[in-house]
Design a protein around this motif. Structure first.
Motif, PDB file in Angstrom:
ATOM      1  N   GLU A   1      15.195   5.220  27.827  1.00  0.00           N
ATOM      2  CA  GLU A   1      14.585   6.101  28.825  1.00  0.00           C
ATOM      3  C   GLU A   1      13.598   7.006  28.110  1.00  0.00           C
ATOM      4  OE1 GLU A   1      15.478   7.728  32.236  1.00  0.00           O
ATOM      5  OE2 GLU A   1      15.405   5.589  32.659  1.00  0.00           O
TER       6      GLU A   1
ATOM      7  N   ARG B   1       6.465   3.351  33.138  1.00  0.00           N
ATOM      8  CA  ARG B   1       6.946   2.370  34.103  1.00  0.00           C
ATOM      9  C   ARG B   1       7.728   1.266  33.398  1.00  0.00           C
ATOM     10  NH1 ARG B   1       5.182  -2.342  35.675  1.00  0.00           N
ATOM     11  NH2 ARG B   1       3.106  -2.190  34.754  1.00  0.00           N
TER      12      ARG B   1
ATOM     13  N   ARG C   1      11.000   2.395  32.134  1.00  0.00           N
ATOM     14  CA  ARG C   1      11.962   2.544  33.225  1.00  0.00           C
ATOM     15  C   ARG C   1      12.337   1.185  33.827  1.00  0.00           C
ATOM     16  NH1 ARG C   1      12.538   7.743  33.046  1.00  0.00           N
ATOM     17  NH2 ARG C   1      10.970   9.262  33.727  1.00  0.00           N
TER      18      ARG C   1
ATOM     19  N   ARG D   1       6.646  10.029  41.929  1.00  0.00           N
ATOM     20  CA  ARG D   1       7.965  10.135  42.542  1.00  0.00           C
ATOM     21  C   ARG D   1       8.825   8.939  42.154  1.00  0.00           C
ATOM     22  NH1 ARG D   1       7.368  11.892  48.461  1.00  0.00           N
ATOM     23  NH2 ARG D   1       5.455  11.050  47.771  1.00  0.00           N
ATOM     24  N   GLU D   2       8.225   7.759  42.236  1.00  0.00           N
ATOM     25  CA  GLU D   2       9.005   6.554  41.948  1.00  0.00           C
ATOM     26  C   GLU D   2       9.394   6.490  40.485  1.00  0.00           C
ATOM     27  OE1 GLU D   2      10.346   4.829  44.171  1.00  0.00           O
ATOM     28  OE2 GLU D   2       9.235   5.958  45.683  1.00  0.00           O
TER      29      GLU D   2
ATOM     30  N   LYS E   1       9.602   8.966  38.457  1.00  0.00           N
ATOM     31  CA  LYS E   1      10.219  10.217  38.036  1.00  0.00           C
ATOM     32  C   LYS E   1       9.395  10.906  36.956  1.00  0.00           C
ATOM     33  CE  LYS E   1      14.766   9.073  39.613  1.00  0.00           C
ATOM     34  NZ  LYS E   1      14.401   7.723  40.099  1.00  0.00           N
ATOM     35  N   ILE E   2       8.117  10.930  37.187  1.00  0.00           N
ATOM     36  CA  ILE E   2       7.230  11.703  36.331  1.00  0.00           C
ATOM     37  C   ILE E   2       6.970  13.009  37.082  1.00  0.00           C
ATOM     38  CG2 ILE E   2       4.962  11.772  35.234  1.00  0.00           C
ATOM     39  CD1 ILE E   2       4.894   8.716  35.481  1.00  0.00           C
ATOM     40  N   PRO E   3       6.970  14.137  36.398  1.00  0.00           N
ATOM     41  CA  PRO E   3       6.669  15.375  37.123  1.00  0.00           C
ATOM     42  C   PRO E   3       5.245  15.337  37.689  1.00  0.00           C
ATOM     43  CG  PRO E   3       7.077  15.810  34.775  1.00  0.00           C
ATOM     44  CD  PRO E   3       7.333  14.358  34.995  1.00  0.00           C
TER      45      PRO E   3
ATOM     46  N   THR F   1       9.090   7.780  49.958  1.00  0.00           N
ATOM     47  CA  THR F   1       7.634   7.621  49.969  1.00  0.00           C
ATOM     48  C   THR F   1       7.086   7.734  51.376  1.00  0.00           C
ATOM     49  OG1 THR F   1       8.005   5.258  50.068  1.00  0.00           O
ATOM     50  CG2 THR F   1       7.457   6.185  47.927  1.00  0.00           C
TER      51      THR F   1
END
Lengths: 270, 335
Positions: A175, A196, A199, A243-244, A246-248, B333
């Motif tokens: 991770e 990506r 992850r 969001r997908e 999980k990056i700020p 989303t």
């Protein structure tokens, strides 16, 4: 779209900003057929004046988007005042990417302006969005191409983690630690891709979940700015991707947009 | 409008502040998902679609309970080839039966059982809020993977609440003006009731009530008008309203289609709903007009088991697989 973006012609026609002239025309024809006086789909919902108003809006949108110069001017104005729109866009129920069912049939073509007729003969269920997922003509049941309910898989109990079988097989990749993310000063497409991959998030899945076109996601990761749509949309894409993955988002989005802006400036000055 | 659409009944009870409060909380809920089939009009195939989806799911090795919520007009048991069960929801609601489990009757189809609807409409008309809460809690605890709600016709507050409390809300519609009219009325009722039940929108509740009355004097005609007004009162409430709208993602099944034009009606309805309500309806499929269905209904046999190789059953299976895979969860989303 009316709720927040009274003047977003793209949303009004339900096309993406990079739609081809043919797509725009098809969307226009479909939208107009939907809101015409005798349309079944507005029956009891809209009174004639409301429907007329909608048709007028559709006409206005098409007048601008069908005309290359006007479209360019509109795109430019739209961009020059992105703040009016951007924050609401992220939460907008009318977010982009939901233009999957670009299906138009010759059956639907209403008897109207003959000036258009020669270009209206679009074959039934032509899906401009996804060549690969395009339903075969005889399988008309395939309604929404991207996530068709109609692909029959053998009956079997629901796999509990069907979403990510590969992640169970492969040893979990390292991770990217919080420190990694913190250390990133400037966010590039390369960073996004690395996260990506770390992850274990296949591009296909990202396309499926975000409903953003693969070509855009690729362009994002390759920093191929020329292939990206207007920044206002890129912002939305980045927020979804963040969001997908999980990056700020508050770090990724401004940084990426800044680079995009620099690139746009440098291109303009040339 | 139905007689039941009186303003008194539309008062939003405390319990429904968030009908989704139990959704997606596996700790409370044994049931994985609830699918509700509604659509406003009678005769649009709600019971047939309910039983068919139930059978289709049960054949995917899911434990399914079909629940007849067509209160007062229950006939789901007939489409499943079951005689009128002795125990029904009325018994549970009235307290004659303490445990909802005792109302479950088996069907001839493995994995599929049935809870029959209330026979007498009176018990149900006077469902109190406590009774409704108790009913929902009991539903979620039933020993099943999926519950199928077969909703009644009309837009009574109970029916709309059952629809909104489900994880997946399916609207069945025919490509006919009468059906479309009722489907929109149903959609509108559900839409406003969902907004009305949102605690963060409490301070604009009177505006929503105004919008629900289509002849209101403030000239709030469409959801877009309402949004403008709400936003003017408080941008915060405007945001909440948009969130609620984004969470409202009903599915659409077009039933009894005969022509290509009929099929396209679904896309048009989707387009109109997006522009008018601002909602993304998922057009999950259509079902052919098929006379063999009527033959099966006359024989009181489920057509899914009677004609397993028909096109219609193929369509049902595809829709079931799609819904099964996609589920009712609203993706982040989408918000």
């Amino acid at each position: 779209m009316e709720f927040t973006h009274e003047n977003n012609h793209y949303e009004l026609l339900d096309v993406s900003p990079d739609a081809s002239p043919q797509e725009i025309r098809a969307a226009y024809v479909r939208a107009k057929a939907t809101f015409q006086k005798d349309s079944l789909a507005i029956y009891s919902l809209m009174d004639p004046s409301e429907a007329q108003e909608m048709v007028a809006k559709i006409e206005r949108a098409y007048q601008i988007l069908s005309h290359p110069d006007r479209k360019r001017a509109y795109d430019r104005d739209f961009l020059s005042n992105p703040n009016a729109d951007m924050d609401s866009r992220a939460a907008s129920p009318f977010a982009f990417g939901a233009t999957r069912d670009k299906v138009i049939s010759i059956d639907r073509v209403p008897p109207m302006e003959s000036s258009l007729d020669d270009e209206l003969l679009v074959p039934p269920t032509t899906d401009y969005t996804a060549g690969a997922a395009r339903p075969e003509p005889h399988r008309m049941e395939a309604l929404s191409a991207a996530e068709s309910p109609f692909d029959i898989t053998p009956r079997q109990p629901r796999p509990t983690a069907s979403e990510a079988p590969e992640s169970r097989l492969a040893p979990p990749a390292a991770e990217p630690s919080a420190i990694d993310l913190e250390q990133v000063e400037e966010w590039t497409g390369e960073q996004i891709r690395r996260i990506r991959e770390a992850r274990d998030f296949p591009m296909e899945r990202l396309v499926e979940i975000t409903r953003i076109r693969r070509s855009y996601l690729n362009a994002l990761e390759m920093d191929d700015f020329a292939k990206l749509p207007a920044p206002v949309f890129v912002r939305g894409f980045l927020q979804q991707v963040a969001r997908e993955l999980k990056i700020p988002a508050d770090r990724l989005v401004p940084s990426y947009l800044e680079r995009l802006e620099k690139w746009t400036q440098s291109r303009k000055s040339r | 409008m139905e007689a039941s659409d009186t303003s008194a009944e539309w008062n939003i009870p405390e319990w429904s502040i968030d009908p989704f409060s139990t959704a997606g909380q596996p700790s409370i809920s044994r049931v994985r998902e609830i699918w509700a089939i509604g659509g406003g009009k009678g005769g649009v195939g709600k019971s047939l679609i309910s039983s068919s989806l139930g059978i289709s799911l049960s054949r995917m090795h899911q434990k399914v309970i079909a629940i007849d919520l067509d209160l007062g007009g229950a006939n789901l048991h007939t489409t499943l080839g079951v005689d009128l069960p002795q125990q029904s929801l009325s018994d549970f609601i009235s307290g004659r039966t303490a445990d909802l489990k005792d109302c479950i009757v088996p069907t001839t189809i493995p994995n599929l059982s049935l809870i029959s609807g209330a026979q007498d409409a009176v018990t149900v008309m006077h469902l109190s809020n406590e009774q409704k809460t108790r009913l929902f809690e009991a539903f979620r605890k039933l020993d099943a993977d999926y519950l199928i709600f077969d909703l009644g016709a009309g837009t009574s507050a109970h029916t709309i609440d059952f629809f909104l409390a489900a994880d997946v809300g399916i609207i069945s519609m025919l490509p006919e003006p009468t059906s479309i009219e009722n489907a929109y009325r149903f959609l509108k009722s559900a839409y406003f009731r969902k907004l009305r039940g949102c605690p963060q929108l409490k301070n604009v509740a009177s505006l929503i009530d105004t919008a629900m009355d289509s002849k209101n004097e403030q000239g709030i005609k469409s959801p877009a008008d309402l949004f403008r007004e709400v936003n003017a009162v408080s941008p915060e409430a405007g945001m909440r309203m948009k969130e609620q709208i984004a969470r409202f993602q009903p599915k659409l099944i077009l039933n009894q289609v005969r022509t290509q034009t009929d099929i396209e009606v679904g896309f048009s309805v989707k387009g109109v709903s997006k522009r008018y309500f601002g909602i993304d309806i998922d057009y999950v499929g259509y079902l052919d007009y098929d006379t063999t269905v009527w033959q099966a209904v006359r024989r009181k046999r489920p057509f899914v088991t009677e004609f397993p190789n028909s096109r219609l059953v193929g369509s049902i299976d595809r829709i079931t697989h799609y819904l099964f895979k996609k589920g009712g969860a609203v993706k982040p989303t989408d918000l």
